[in-house]
Structure formats: structure tokens, C-alpha cells
Design an enzyme around this catalytic site. Structure first.
Site, mmCIF file in Angstrom:
data_model
loop_
_atom_site.group_PDB
_atom_site.id
_atom_site.type_symbol
_atom_site.label_atom_id
_atom_site.label_comp_id
_atom_site.label_asym_id
_atom_site.label_seq_id
_atom_site.Cartn_x
_atom_site.Cartn_y
_atom_site.Cartn_z
ATOM 1 N N HIS A 1 -7.184 -1.371 13.137
ATOM 2 C CA HIS A 1 -7.203 0.092 13.083
ATOM 3 C C HIS A 1 -8.181 0.600 14.142
ATOM 4 O O HIS A 1 -9.194 -0.057 14.428
ATOM 5 C CB HIS A 1 -7.695 0.593 11.726
ATOM 6 C CG HIS A 1 -6.642 0.723 10.681
ATOM 7 N ND1 HIS A 1 -6.923 0.638 9.334
ATOM 8 C CD2 HIS A 1 -5.308 0.959 10.750
ATOM 9 C CE1 HIS A 1 -5.816 0.794 8.633
ATOM 10 N NE2 HIS A 1 -4.822 0.995 9.477
ATOM 11 N N ARG B 1 0.801 -1.227 0.000
ATOM 12 C CA ARG B 1 0.000 0.000 0.000
ATOM 13 C C ARG B 1 0.839 1.285 0.000
ATOM 14 O O ARG B 1 0.278 2.386 -0.078
ATOM 15 C CB ARG B 1 -0.954 0.009 1.204
ATOM 16 C CG ARG B 1 -1.953 -1.149 1.202
ATOM 17 C CD ARG B 1 -3.105 -0.884 2.152
ATOM 18 N NE ARG B 1 -3.877 0.276 1.737
ATOM 19 C CZ ARG B 1 -4.855 0.824 2.475
ATOM 20 N NH1 ARG B 1 -5.156 0.320 3.642
ATOM 21 N NH2 ARG B 1 -5.510 1.890 2.020
ATOM 22 N N CYS C 1 -13.683 3.706 6.429
ATOM 23 C CA CYS C 1 -12.443 3.505 5.669
ATOM 24 C C CYS C 1 -12.518 4.092 4.267
ATOM 25 O O CYS C 1 -11.491 4.463 3.694
ATOM 26 C CB CYS C 1 -12.128 2.017 5.537
ATOM 27 S SG CYS C 1 -11.761 1.173 7.074
#
Length: 298
Positions: A196, A116, A292
Site C-alpha cells: 500500500h 476483506r 492503517c
């Protein structure tokens, strides 16, 4: 005020004493043109490689886009990039801020996964075009910080909630707090399924939070219950399987959430929120949902 707080006995302020911040009026979205599950970097991806229905994903994304427009937010859409199937989760590559005098600045992420890292320059271009001051972390000092996946602004208050343990390092919050002159409540995450902070904490308004309690330590829970007068708890099923806590409430009134969160939705309505359910089933396969899939900007 620059400080990082990890326990209640370190609190030296009340929410009412903190500087007010405007609610963002702009939302960034990344088209899911290249969205798919091509690797496994979190437990939710396991068994889902090659299993994304791209047409369904596009339809799900379009419904969310329309909802932000109906809410009155300015929607800024950019193209995804080939080779970066998770770029649609645009909460992760940056942490924006606005100062008391209106200066806009952003800290760019240091993505934890090699797959990423290449997303960050494309997102940075959005900020450059929007007159944000760009701040880069020292990549030799910090190996991971994933933006608003882990660092979440308190609603309309100069206070950051920062998760650490899986995708962001605890030490990075000292730099973030100093850079933004903002106190940070640092919360350790202890369940890899909630990797997260935005998977287990949703800040709904200045007084209300939606959480999955077992994702936090006792110290973290004490901080949450001290600073929020109303704490809504999600069940294990709705938090883990339906990403209930990955909801978003841009205006402190309207909650966008994955459909099917029956228990949480009942509690939200009891607390006076208007609930809007969306299908994000294709994106759940990659370990993300409503929160997200956007970045709120000033």
C-alpha cells in the site's frame, strides 16, 4: 482540475496554485475485538497466524485512541465485526472528500482480497450516518481499490497521491480524479512488502514527506522530490520491520509513529515535528500500523 500524472513532465501546476482544503477534525476507529491473523494476504502475515496477543492489541489500540482525543480530534468508534479480523485497519475501505462548498462525499473501496470485501458495508454505514454522498466504483471494471491505503490527500491541498501495483489498479485514478475534480499523482509500487502507498509514503505537512525510496520507481521518486521541498528517508529496517512510513500527522505538527524508529524520529525532530511513539507490535503482525488503524474525516 481532473488529471492523472505519472511523470514530472506532465506536471502543469504548482502546489501554491491548488485549492486549499481543511484538515480533518474527526477520526474513525474500529475496535480490535475480533482482530487476529487468520490468513496470509501480505508478506508480513506469514508465520503469524494465531499469534496475536489480543489483550496487548486492545491496550495498544486504546493508547492510540487516547492520543487522538488529547490532540483535540473528535473520535468516532465503531465495533468490529466477527469474521473480519482486519477491519481494525479502517484506512482501507473508503476514500472521503470535502468540496470547496462543504459537500462531503466518499468513494467506497473494492477490496482486493475476498477475506476483506465484507468490511465495506459496515464502514459505508458510518458515512451514511454522517451525511456523506456515497460513490461506488464499477466492480466489473475495477477489481481493486483500497481507499486511503493507496490514495492519500496532500496536507491541506486538493491533490491526491495514488499508489498502484498491488492493491489498487492504476486505471481507477482516472475515475477518482474525475469524481472529485482533483489531480492525482499516480505512483507505481515495486516492492510487495510495501503493498500500500501508506506503507512507504507519509505526508507530514504541505512541504514534507517521509518515504522509503526503494518502494518507488525513479519516475515516482522524481515526482515526490519535485512536489515536496523536504523529503525524509527511512532505512530499510525501520520502514519494513517497524512500518516507520505508516505514521500519521493529523495536524501537520504531531507525528504518531511506531516506537523504536530511532533514525526516522531523529530526522522528524530535526525538521520541527513533535514525535509521539506507540507500540503497534500486535498489528505489525498483520501488516499494518498507525496510519492503517484510522480514517480521518471531515
Amino acid at each position: 482540475m481532473s488529471t492523472v500524472i505519472t511523470s514530472v513532465n506532465q506536471l502543469n501546476f504548482k502546489l501554491s496554485e491548488l485549492e486549499s482544503m481543511p484538515a480533518p477534525e474527526k477520526v474513525l476507529l474500529v475496535k480490535p475485538t475480533y482482530f487476529s491473523v487468520e490468513y496470509v494476504i501480505n508478506p508480513h502475515m506469514e508465520g503469524n497466524i494465531g499469534d496475536v496477543d489480543k489483550l496487548a492489541a486492545q491496550n495498544e489500540w486504546e493508547h492510540l485512541r487516547a492520543a487522538y482525543e488529547e490532540l483535540g480530534l473528535y473520535v468516532h468508534v465503531i465495533e468490529g465485526q466477527r469474521g473480519y479480523p482486519d477491519m481494525v485497519f479502517c484506512a482501507n475501505q473508503s476514500l472521503p472528500n470535502i468540496t470547496k462548498d462543504g459537500k462531503k462525499e466518499v468513494i467506497m473501496s473494492v477490496m482486493n482480497s475476498d477475506q476483506r470485501k465484507g468490511e465495506v458495508p459496515t464502514i459505508q454505514k458510518v458515512y451514511e450516518d454522517s451525511s456523506y454522498e456515497i460513490v461506488h466504483l464499477d466492480g466489473n471494471r475495477f477489481s481493486s481499490f483500497e481507499g486511503m491505503g493507496d490514495a492519500i490527500w496532500h496536507f491541506k491541498k486538493r491533490l491526491l497521491w495514488g499508489g498502484y501495483g498491488y492493491r489498487s489498479s492504476k486505471e481507477v485514478y482516472d475515475v477518482i480524479s474525475e469524481t472529485f475534480n482533483t489531480p492525482v499523482i499516480a505512483l507505481e509500487l515495486i516492492d510487495e512488502r510495501f503493498y500500500h502507498l501508506d506503507t512507504c509514503l507519509c505526508i507530514l505537512d504541505s512541504d514534507t514527506a517521509l518515504i522509503y525510496p526503494k518502494a518507488f520507481t525513479d519516475e515516482g521518486l522524481e515526482l515526490i522530490h519535485t512536489l515536496f521541498t523536504n523529503v525524509i528517508e527511512a532505512s530499510k529496517y525501520e520502514a519494513e520491520k517497524l512500518f516507520a512510513c505508516n505514521a500519521t500527522c493529523p495536524d501537520g505538527k504531531n507525528v504518531f509513529i511506531q516506537q523504536g524508529c530511532v533514525d526516522v524520529n531523529h530526522k522528524l525532530k530535526e525538521s520541527g515535528f513533535k514525535v509521539h511513539e506507540f507500540s503497534t507490535y500486535q498489528f505489525l503482525k498483520s501488516g499494518g500500523s498507525v496510519f492503517c488503524m484510522k480514517m480521518l474525516l471531515w
